[in-house]
Scaffold this motif. Structure first.
Motif, PDB file in Angstrom:
ATOM      1  N   GLY A 288       0.820  -1.210   0.000  1.00  0.00           N
ATOM      2  CA  GLY A 288       0.000   0.000   0.000  1.00  0.00           C
ATOM      3  C   GLY A 288       0.853   1.259   0.000  1.00  0.00           C
ATOM      4  O   GLY A 288       0.538   2.236  -0.686  1.00  0.00           O
ATOM      5  N   GLU A 289       1.951   1.227   0.756  1.00  0.00           N
ATOM      6  CA  GLU A 289       2.870   2.367   0.759  1.00  0.00           C
ATOM      7  C   GLU A 289       3.473   2.573  -0.627  1.00  0.00           C
ATOM      8  O   GLU A 289       3.619   3.705  -1.082  1.00  0.00           O
ATOM      9  N   MET A 290       3.798   1.470  -1.304  1.00  0.00           N
ATOM     10  CA  MET A 290       4.373   1.571  -2.660  1.00  0.00           C
ATOM     11  C   MET A 290       3.339   2.138  -3.626  1.00  0.00           C
ATOM     12  O   MET A 290       3.671   2.992  -4.458  1.00  0.00           O
ATOM     13  N   ASP A 291       2.080   1.688  -3.519  1.00  0.00           N
ATOM     14  CA  ASP A 291       1.009   2.245  -4.369  1.00  0.00           C
ATOM     15  C   ASP A 291       0.928   3.755  -4.187  1.00  0.00           C
ATOM     16  O   ASP A 291       0.842   4.508  -5.161  1.00  0.00           O
ATOM     17  N   ASP A 292       0.954   4.183  -2.931  1.00  0.00           N
ATOM     18  CA  ASP A 292       0.875   5.616  -2.626  1.00  0.00           C
ATOM     19  C   ASP A 292       2.099   6.355  -3.178  1.00  0.00           C
ATOM     20  O   ASP A 292       1.969   7.438  -3.739  1.00  0.00           O
ATOM     21  N   HIS A 293       3.251   5.765  -3.024  1.00  0.00           N
ATOM     22  CA  HIS A 293       4.490   6.392  -3.490  1.00  0.00           C
ATOM     23  C   HIS A 293       4.499   6.574  -5.011  1.00  0.00           C
ATOM     24  O   HIS A 293       4.888   7.628  -5.520  1.00  0.00           O
ATOM     25  N   LEU A 294       4.057   5.528  -5.723  1.00  0.00           N
ATOM     26  CA  LEU A 294       4.099   5.587  -7.187  1.00  0.00           C
ATOM     27  C   LEU A 294       2.902   6.317  -7.786  1.00  0.00           C
ATOM     28  O   LEU A 294       2.973   6.797  -8.916  1.00  0.00           O
ATOM     29  N   GLY A 295       1.801   6.355  -7.058  1.00  0.00           N
ATOM     30  CA  GLY A 295       0.621   7.038  -7.570  1.00  0.00           C
ATOM     31  C   GLY A 295      -0.300   6.151  -8.381  1.00  0.00           C
ATOM     32  O   GLY A 295      -1.200   6.650  -9.055  1.00  0.00           O
ATOM     33  N   TYR A 296      -0.088   4.849  -8.332  1.00  0.00           N
ATOM     34  CA  TYR A 296      -0.982   3.914  -9.011  1.00  0.00           C
ATOM     35  C   TYR A 296      -0.889   2.555  -8.329  1.00  0.00           C
ATOM     36  O   TYR A 296       0.090   2.251  -7.660  1.00  0.00           O
ATOM     37  N   GLU A 297      -1.943   1.751  -8.470  1.00  0.00           N
ATOM     38  CA  GLU A 297      -1.973   0.424  -7.873  1.00  0.00           C
ATOM     39  C   GLU A 297      -1.285  -0.579  -8.772  1.00  0.00           C
ATOM     40  O   GLU A 297      -1.203  -0.392  -9.992  1.00  0.00           O
ATOM     41  N   LYS A 298      -0.836  -1.662  -8.184  1.00  0.00           N
ATOM     42  CA  LYS A 298      -0.187  -2.726  -8.940  1.00  0.00           C
ATOM     43  C   LYS A 298      -1.170  -3.261  -9.980  1.00  0.00           C
ATOM     44  O   LYS A 298      -2.340  -3.486  -9.693  1.00  0.00           O
TER      45      LYS A 298
END
Length: 167
Positions: free
Chosen positions: A55-65
């Motif tokens: 979830g932190e990575m989704d937020d960081h990148l600005g899109y979901e996997k």
């Protein structure tokens, strides 16, 4: 007056009751049930940390996997790396997501942190009870099956010494 259970509490009760019933049906003794329960807790903790990091990575990148790649910054996922962290239930191996540009800084399990919340408190509690660092190391090995260096124990106890002296 009984406190009304939330939906999450009801779901957890159902999950744990089902787990216990299945283990008892398989003939698990109370001691085996405790070991299996601890293993279950470790698996749940691992899943929680990995989900939170995703979830932190989704937020960081600005899109979901699985969505469009590149997000708003042109950065993309770049697999995971393994990290061993010590929790109050023993050692966990957690998959930490990476990004191509190397800009991802996890908050729930920061870089260079090897001990999860709760572990340091146990060390400090033992130290506060007058337990020697050697005995703390032995107790942690017995409880969590984890090898802790005396330097780690010193670092944890030293972190509060200035506060204790000031108080």
């Amino acid at each position: 007056m009984k406190k009304k259970k939330t939906e999450a509490d009801q779901a957890l009760d159902e999950f744990f009751n089902s787990f216990i019933a299945k283990q008892k049906a398989a003939g698990a003794s109370p001691a085996e049930l405790a070991v299996q329960g601890d293993d279950l807790i470790k698996k749940l903790m691992k899943r929680f940390y990995e989900s939170a990091l995703a979830g932190e990575m989704d937020d960081h990148l600005g899109y979901e996997k699985g969505q469009r790649k590149g997000g708003k910054r042109g950065n993309v996922r770049n697999g995971t790396s393994r990290k061993k962290a010590i929790s109050e239930h023993g050692e966990l191996e957690v998959a930490i997501p990476r990004d191509r540009k190397g800009e991802f800084e996890p908050k729930i399990l920061p870089k260079n942190q090897r001990r999860l919340p709760g572990f340091d408190e146990k060390v400090l509690y033992l130290y506060g009870q007058g337990t020697s660092q050697r005995d703390i190391k032995l107790q942690l090995q017995d409880l969590y099956q984890v090898e802790i260096s005396q330097e780690t124990i010193s670092a944890v106890t030293d972190s509060i010494l200035s506060d204790v002296k000031e108080w």
